[in-house]
Write an enzyme that holds these catalytic residues in place. Structure first.
Site, PDB file in Angstrom:
ATOM      1  CG  HIS A  16       0.224  11.283  -7.162  1.00  0.00           C
ATOM      2  ND1 HIS A  16      -0.373  12.149  -6.276  1.00  0.00           N
ATOM      3  CD2 HIS A  16       0.712  10.263  -6.407  1.00  0.00           C
ATOM      4  CE1 HIS A  16      -0.257  11.676  -5.050  1.00  0.00           C
ATOM      5  NE2 HIS A  16       0.400  10.541  -5.089  1.00  0.00           N
ATOM      6  CB  SER A  63      -1.329  14.187  -0.853  1.00  0.00           C
ATOM      7  OG  SER A  63      -1.140  13.565  -2.088  1.00  0.00           O
ATOM      8  NE  ARG A  88       7.240  11.162  -2.693  1.00  0.00           N
ATOM      9  CZ  ARG A  88       6.581  11.425  -1.584  1.00  0.00           C
ATOM     10  NH1 ARG A  88       6.001  12.593  -1.447  1.00  0.00           N
ATOM     11  NH2 ARG A  88       6.493  10.552  -0.609  1.00  0.00           N
ATOM     12  CE  LYS A  93      -1.054   8.195   3.228  1.00  0.00           C
ATOM     13  NZ  LYS A  93      -0.514   8.509   1.911  1.00  0.00           N
TER      14      LYS A  93
HETATM   15  N1  COA Z   1       4.518  12.780  -6.390  1.00  0.00           N
HETATM   16  C1  COA Z   1       4.038  13.420  -5.327  1.00  0.00           C
HETATM   17  N2  COA Z   1       3.691  12.825  -4.192  1.00  0.00           N
HETATM   18  C2  COA Z   1       3.864  11.513  -4.155  1.00  0.00           C
HETATM   19  C3  COA Z   1       4.362  10.773  -5.215  1.00  0.00           C
HETATM   20  C4  COA Z   1       4.702  11.464  -6.376  1.00  0.00           C
HETATM   21  N3  COA Z   1       5.200  10.869  -7.439  1.00  0.00           N
HETATM   22  N4  COA Z   1       4.419   9.485  -4.873  1.00  0.00           N
HETATM   23  C5  COA Z   1       3.970   9.424  -3.623  1.00  0.00           C
HETATM   24  N5  COA Z   1       3.634  10.654  -3.202  1.00  0.00           N
HETATM   25  C6  COA Z   1       3.169  11.031  -1.878  1.00  0.00           C
HETATM   26  C7  COA Z   1       1.716  11.248  -1.811  1.00  0.00           C
HETATM   27  O1  COA Z   1       1.429  12.586  -2.059  1.00  0.00           O
HETATM   28  C8  COA Z   1       1.413  10.825  -0.407  1.00  0.00           C
HETATM   29  O2  COA Z   1       1.682  11.875   0.475  1.00  0.00           O
HETATM   30  P1  COA Z   1       1.034  11.948   1.933  1.00  0.00           P
HETATM   31  O3  COA Z   1       1.548  10.770   2.706  1.00  0.00           O
HETATM   32  O4  COA Z   1       1.531  13.246   2.413  1.00  0.00           O
HETATM   33  O5  COA Z   1      -0.446  11.890   1.756  1.00  0.00           O
HETATM   34  C9  COA Z   1       2.414   9.707  -0.162  1.00  0.00           C
HETATM   35  O6  COA Z   1       3.487   9.988  -1.004  1.00  0.00           O
HETATM   36  C10 COA Z   1       1.947   8.364  -0.565  1.00  0.00           C
HETATM   37  O7  COA Z   1       0.712   8.472  -1.197  1.00  0.00           O
HETATM   38  P2  COA Z   1       0.202   7.699  -2.449  1.00  0.00           P
HETATM   39  O8  COA Z   1       1.161   7.708  -3.568  1.00  0.00           O
HETATM   40  O9  COA Z   1      -1.156   8.223  -2.739  1.00  0.00           O
HETATM   41  O10 COA Z   1       0.176   6.236  -1.957  1.00  0.00           O
HETATM   42  P3  COA Z   1      -0.173   5.624  -0.584  1.00  0.00           P
HETATM   43  O11 COA Z   1       1.093   5.370   0.149  1.00  0.00           O
HETATM   44  O12 COA Z   1      -1.222   6.402   0.110  1.00  0.00           O
HETATM   45  O13 COA Z   1      -0.789   4.275  -1.113  1.00  0.00           O
HETATM   46  C11 COA Z   1      -1.543   2.071  -1.050  1.00  0.00           C
HETATM   47  C12 COA Z   1      -0.713   3.147  -0.367  1.00  0.00           C
HETATM   48  C13 COA Z   1      -2.915   2.562  -1.398  1.00  0.00           C
HETATM   49  C14 COA Z   1      -0.863   1.631  -2.329  1.00  0.00           C
HETATM   50  C15 COA Z   1      -1.619   0.924  -0.023  1.00  0.00           C
HETATM   51  O14 COA Z   1      -2.146   1.420   1.181  1.00  0.00           O
HETATM   52  C16 COA Z   1      -2.491  -0.218  -0.483  1.00  0.00           C
HETATM   53  O15 COA Z   1      -2.080  -0.988  -1.324  1.00  0.00           O
HETATM   54  N6  COA Z   1      -3.719  -0.324   0.061  1.00  0.00           N
HETATM   55  C17 COA Z   1      -4.643  -1.399  -0.279  1.00  0.00           C
HETATM   56  C18 COA Z   1      -4.695  -2.438   0.864  1.00  0.00           C
HETATM   57  C19 COA Z   1      -3.502  -3.337   0.818  1.00  0.00           C
HETATM   58  O16 COA Z   1      -3.301  -4.125  -0.095  1.00  0.00           O
HETATM   59  N7  COA Z   1      -2.657  -3.238   1.852  1.00  0.00           N
HETATM   60  C20 COA Z   1      -1.463  -4.035   1.963  1.00  0.00           C
HETATM   61  C21 COA Z   1      -0.288  -3.351   1.293  1.00  0.00           C
HETATM   62  S1  COA Z   1       1.184  -4.290   1.465  1.00  0.00           S
END
Ligand code: COA
Length: 159
Positions: A17, A128, A90, A41
């Site tokens: 991240h 994560s 990634r 989550k």
């Molecule tokens: N390096 C390491 N890990 C990464 C990464 C990077 N560069 N990019 C993504 N990841 C991993 C994270 O570790 C995480 O792993 P996990 O699934 O094992 O926990 C996963 O990829 C994704 O996590 P993260 O980057 O934190 O994003 P997310 O997918 O949890 O986020 C939101 C999603 C928050 C952006 C989305 O749910 C959202 O927009 N929510 C708000 C409500 C909304 O508008 N919903 C409609 C969306 S269309």
């Protein structure tokens, strides 16, 4: 001022991240790390804990701030007058989820762009949940998370 939002659950933030964030700071004048409270989550860390873990790792950037938000990302981005959302890709396996989310967000707000950057390949397999699993089982997390995050993970899983 070009402003972008870097949204995520960040449970917890990883070096992957932070790599994406570093790239975003070069592309935009201002970057808001936005911790989503509405995700599918069930986070290990509270929102406050996640903010606290991120803080020392972004203190080196003058143009980064951390916030939490609830509700739709597009609504939050609009209120913040952000021009774009930045996300990391990634590996190919990220593509489908990210593609769907970017198109859904575009449907909800035509003016908001999603920009993808590729983190360094050494983080292509970091996630994560894998980091949490390693922490739970007593493995070494030093390659994947900053020292303060490793120490918070150890505390969470201490028996
Ligand atoms: N390096 C390491 N890990 C990464 C990464 C990077 N560069 N990019 C993504 N990841 C991993 C994270 O570790 C995480 O792993 P996990 O699934 O094992 O926990 C996963 O990829 C994704 O996590 P993260 O980057 O934190 O994003 P997310 O997918 O949890 O986020 C939101 C999603 C928050 C952006 C989305 O749910 C959202 O927009 N929510 C708000 C409500 C909304 O508008 N919903 C409609 C969306 S269309």
């Amino acid at each position: 001022m070009r402003h972008c939002i870097y949204p995520g659950t960040f449970d917890p933030i990883t070096h992957g991240h932070l790599d994406v964030l570093a790239r975003a700071t070069k592309l935009f004048d201002r970057v808001t790390v936005a911790i989503a409270l509405d995700t599918t989550k069930d986070p290990l860390f509270s929102a406050d804990e996640r903010v606290e873990m991120i803080q020392p790792n972004v203190a080196c950037y003058k143009n980064v701030r951390i916030v939490t938000f609830s509700g739709l990302l597009v609504d939050f981005a609009r209120k913040q007058k952000a021009a774009a959302i930045i996300r990391g890709l990634r590996a190919l396996s990220d593509f489908e989820f990210e593609f769907n989310m970017a198109l859904m967000n575009r449907h909800l707000d035509e003016d908001l762009e999603t920009i993808f950057v590729m983190p360094n390949e050494q983080f292509s397999y970091t996630s994560s949940s894998l980091v949490k699993q390693i922490a739970k089982l007593g493995g070494d997390m030093a390659h994947f998370v900053p020292p303060n995050v490793a120490s918070e993970l150890k505390k969470k899983f201490a028996v």
